[in-house]
Write a protein that holds these residues in place. Structure first.
Motif, PDB file in Angstrom:
ATOM      1  N   ILE A 150      46.292  26.768  51.836  1.00  0.00           N
ATOM      2  CA  ILE A 150      45.542  26.640  52.928  1.00  0.00           C
ATOM      3  C   ILE A 150      45.326  28.087  53.492  1.00  0.00           C
ATOM      4  CG2 ILE A 150      45.884  26.011  55.548  1.00  0.00           C
ATOM      5  CD1 ILE A 150      45.463  23.770  53.556  1.00  0.00           C
ATOM      6  N   LEU A 151      46.249  28.909  53.424  1.00  0.00           N
ATOM      7  CA  LEU A 151      45.732  30.270  54.191  1.00  0.00           C
ATOM      8  C   LEU A 151      44.880  31.040  53.153  1.00  0.00           C
ATOM      9  CD1 LEU A 151      46.275  32.385  56.069  1.00  0.00           C
ATOM     10  CD2 LEU A 151      48.206  33.411  54.883  1.00  0.00           C
ATOM     11  N   GLY A 152      45.061  30.720  51.719  1.00  0.00           N
ATOM     12  CA  GLY A 152      43.856  31.485  50.789  1.00  0.00           C
ATOM     13  C   GLY A 152      42.743  30.850  50.958  1.00  0.00           C
ATOM     14  N   ALA A 153      42.731  29.409  51.181  1.00  0.00           N
ATOM     15  CA  ALA A 153      41.293  28.950  51.440  1.00  0.00           C
ATOM     16  C   ALA A 153      40.668  29.366  52.597  1.00  0.00           C
ATOM     17  CB  ALA A 153      41.454  27.347  51.379  1.00  0.00           C
ATOM     18  N   ILE A 154      41.451  29.771  53.746  1.00  0.00           N
ATOM     19  CA  ILE A 154      40.793  30.050  54.787  1.00  0.00           C
ATOM     20  C   ILE A 154      40.440  31.474  54.831  1.00  0.00           C
ATOM     21  CG2 ILE A 154      41.528  30.758  57.466  1.00  0.00           C
ATOM     22  CD1 ILE A 154      43.297  28.187  57.616  1.00  0.00           C
ATOM     23  N   LEU A 155      41.030  32.347  54.360  1.00  0.00           N
ATOM     24  CA  LEU A 155      40.902  33.847  54.286  1.00  0.00           C
ATOM     25  C   LEU A 155      39.643  33.978  53.331  1.00  0.00           C
ATOM     26  CD1 LEU A 155      44.494  35.446  53.563  1.00  0.00           C
ATOM     27  CD2 LEU A 155      42.878  35.733  55.740  1.00  0.00           C
ATOM     28  N   ILE A 156      39.423  33.047  52.015  1.00  0.00           N
ATOM     29  CA  ILE A 156      38.476  33.152  51.325  1.00  0.00           C
ATOM     30  C   ILE A 156      37.174  32.617  52.104  1.00  0.00           C
ATOM     31  CG2 ILE A 156      37.294  31.904  49.182  1.00  0.00           C
ATOM     32  CD1 ILE A 156      40.343  31.873  48.011  1.00  0.00           C
ATOM     33  N   LYS A 157      37.246  31.691  52.694  1.00  0.00           N
ATOM     34  CA  LYS A 157      36.256  31.166  53.288  1.00  0.00           C
ATOM     35  C   LYS A 157      35.515  32.182  54.796  1.00  0.00           C
ATOM     36  CE  LYS A 157      33.900  26.837  55.275  1.00  0.00           C
ATOM     37  NZ  LYS A 157      34.133  25.383  55.613  1.00  0.00           N
ATOM     38  N   GLU A 159      36.906  35.193  55.739  1.00  0.00           N
ATOM     39  CA  GLU A 159      36.962  36.631  55.992  1.00  0.00           C
ATOM     40  C   GLU A 159      36.255  37.401  55.008  1.00  0.00           C
ATOM     41  OE1 GLU A 159      38.475  38.089  58.189  1.00  0.00           O
ATOM     42  OE2 GLU A 159      39.248  36.280  59.305  1.00  0.00           O
ATOM     43  N   PRO A 160      36.076  38.516  54.934  1.00  0.00           N
ATOM     44  CA  PRO A 160      35.497  39.331  53.901  1.00  0.00           C
ATOM     45  C   PRO A 160      36.279  39.761  52.653  1.00  0.00           C
ATOM     46  CG  PRO A 160      36.091  40.773  55.501  1.00  0.00           C
ATOM     47  CD  PRO A 160      36.441  39.501  56.025  1.00  0.00           C
ATOM     48  N   PHE A 161      35.647  39.880  51.435  1.00  0.00           N
ATOM     49  CA  PHE A 161      36.470  40.366  50.480  1.00  0.00           C
ATOM     50  C   PHE A 161      37.383  39.056  49.803  1.00  0.00           C
ATOM     51  CE2 PHE A 161      36.602  44.144  53.165  1.00  0.00           C
ATOM     52  CZ  PHE A 161      35.765  44.546  52.557  1.00  0.00           C
ATOM     53  N   TRP A 168      46.274  41.059  49.910  1.00  0.00           N
ATOM     54  CA  TRP A 168      47.016  42.109  50.708  1.00  0.00           C
ATOM     55  C   TRP A 168      47.891  41.387  51.657  1.00  0.00           C
ATOM     56  CZ3 TRP A 168      46.742  46.730  48.858  1.00  0.00           C
ATOM     57  CH2 TRP A 168      46.044  47.188  48.073  1.00  0.00           C
ATOM     58  N   VAL A 169      47.248  40.265  52.558  1.00  0.00           N
ATOM     59  CA  VAL A 169      48.341  39.640  53.224  1.00  0.00           C
ATOM     60  C   VAL A 169      49.627  39.482  52.652  1.00  0.00           C
ATOM     61  CG1 VAL A 169      48.737  37.735  54.684  1.00  0.00           C
ATOM     62  CG2 VAL A 169      46.340  38.878  54.685  1.00  0.00           C
TER      63      VAL A 169
END
Length: 398
Positions: A150-157, A159-161, A168-169
């Motif tokens: 879930i967090l990975g999907a949110i960060l991918i969609k 956030e940059p990079f 990094w998180v």
């Protein structure tokens, strides 16, 4: 160690195990991006995934008993350092070769922490329920996978990079967890007072416990094998079946599995190991049938249903297997016995992940799903039959 200190230590270890599975599952949601941006085949992406269980097996066989000698705290902290190195390499990875290195570092980290963590949960158990640590162990796996997806999907969609930020998180949280481990008892080993020197772990099963060992390893192994299929190919299955390239939708669909693992583990924690394993094997067998049907019919409903039954099956089977091992592992060899169980389990996971990717690349996606379902389903049925051959006296005697 009793009271509040035992309770605090128990939940610190549980968090470390959550972070371990978070680390192991973090690349899963990114695999489709790697495949698209770097033009990787399914065999390559699942090969990256399989590097992880290969490294774990190596660690478990060689130093799976190390925490019995140097202590749980030290072993957990060393394992977390390797997870930190792995996350950092992923975050900086400019090409394919770095991914293999990062995955191997993650495998070493999880290999060091899984056996030590499982043993520590038993030793720090703040309740009188002997099945509670096994249940929590499985729930930590589910929680770690859920957060990663879930967090990975949110960060991918959003956030940059997208290929780097989630790592990094993760790196920051691993640093915090290393500090938390400083609050664990310093010399918690099962060999206190002994002057025995460390020797490579190997797979050493006490006389009379081979039947228990094989059953526990099979029960945990089929759960891990199904998890290997789901984590290595699940994002691509979901993309094909659901018909969307939205990474957040895919992450939410995949996270259903982890939520139901926690539910299954919670229920199984209130049961004896054998009934739990039987329910788990039946559910996993049913899941594989549903997965084949979903793949062939491109049915979203069937795929979600298979995720539900698969999560429950994983929770029941793995919790039952770990609970069975905990019942019979002697205090002085607990980490080594549990590590021996995990060796077989991760072997199943690596073989199912890489075998599925290789078969998918050579023969096609449909063939790979059929092949894996037949093999893992057959092992699940063998495990079910094995529970019927283990006498009630062996299982419930303490």
């Amino acid at each position: 160690m009793k009271g509040k200190s035992a309770k605090a230590a128990f939940w610190i270890v549980a968090w470390v195990l959550v972070l371990c599975l978070w680390s192991s599952a973090a690349p899963s949601i990114v695999f489709p991006l790697y495949a698209t941006d770097w033009h990787l085949s399914k065999a390559t992406t699942t090969g990256i995934f399989a590097m992880y269980p290969i490294a774990i097996i190596f660690v478990l066989v060689i130093v799976g008993n190390i925490s019995d000698y140097i202590g749980r705290r030290m072993t957990l902290m060393i394992g977390l350092m390797f997870l930190l190195f792995g996350a950092t390499v992923f975050a900086l990875a400019p090409n394919l070769h770095w991914l293999f290195v990062a995955r191997a570092l993650q495998g070493i980290g999880v290999g060091l922490t899984s056996g030590a963590g499982a043993a520590a949960l038993v030793e720090f158990n703040p309740t009188s329920n002997t099945k509670f640590p096994g249940s929590i162990n499985t729930i930590t796996q589910a929680t770690g996978v859920f957060i990663a997806l879930i967090l990975g999907a949110i960060l991918i969609k959003y956030e940059p990079f997208p290929l780097h930020l989630s790592y990094w998180v993760l790196s920051l949280l691993i640093l915090v967890s290393i500090l938390l481990c400083l609050f664990l008892p310093k010399n918690q080993t099962s060999r206190s007072g002994r002057k025995s020197n460390w020797k490579p772990a190997g797979i050493k099963i006490p006389k009379g416990l081979w039947g228990i060992y094989l059953l526990a390893a099979l029960a945990v192994g089929i759960g891990f094998a199904y998890g290997g299929i789901f984590l290595s190919l699940g994002a691509q299955i979901a993309r094909d079946v659901v018909g969307t390239k939205d990474i957040l939708v895919i992450g939410m669909v995949l996270s259903i599995l982890s939520l139901l693992i926690a539910v299954g583990a919670t229920i199984a924690g209130r049961m004896s190991p054998l009934p739990s394993i039987r329910i788990g094997t039946l559910l996993i067998s049913s899941t594989l049938v549903l997965l084949v049907m979903a793949s062939e019919m491109h049915s979203f409903i069937l795929f979600v249903t298979s995720s539900i039954t698969g999560g429950l099956g994983y929770g029941f089977s793995v919790t039952g297997g770990i609970g069975l091992a905990n019942m019979y592992a002697s205090p002085e060899n607990k980490a080594q016995f549990l590590s021996s169980v995990f060796v077989v389990s991760y072997l199943f996971q690596g073989a199912s992940a890489f075998g599925g990717g290789l078969a998918s690349t050579i023969y096609g996606f449909s063939f790979a799903i059929w092949m894996l379902s037949l093999i893992v389903g057959s092992i699940a049925l063998i495990t079910l039959l094995s529970t019927l051959m283990i006498t009630r006296r062996m299982v419930y005697a303490k």
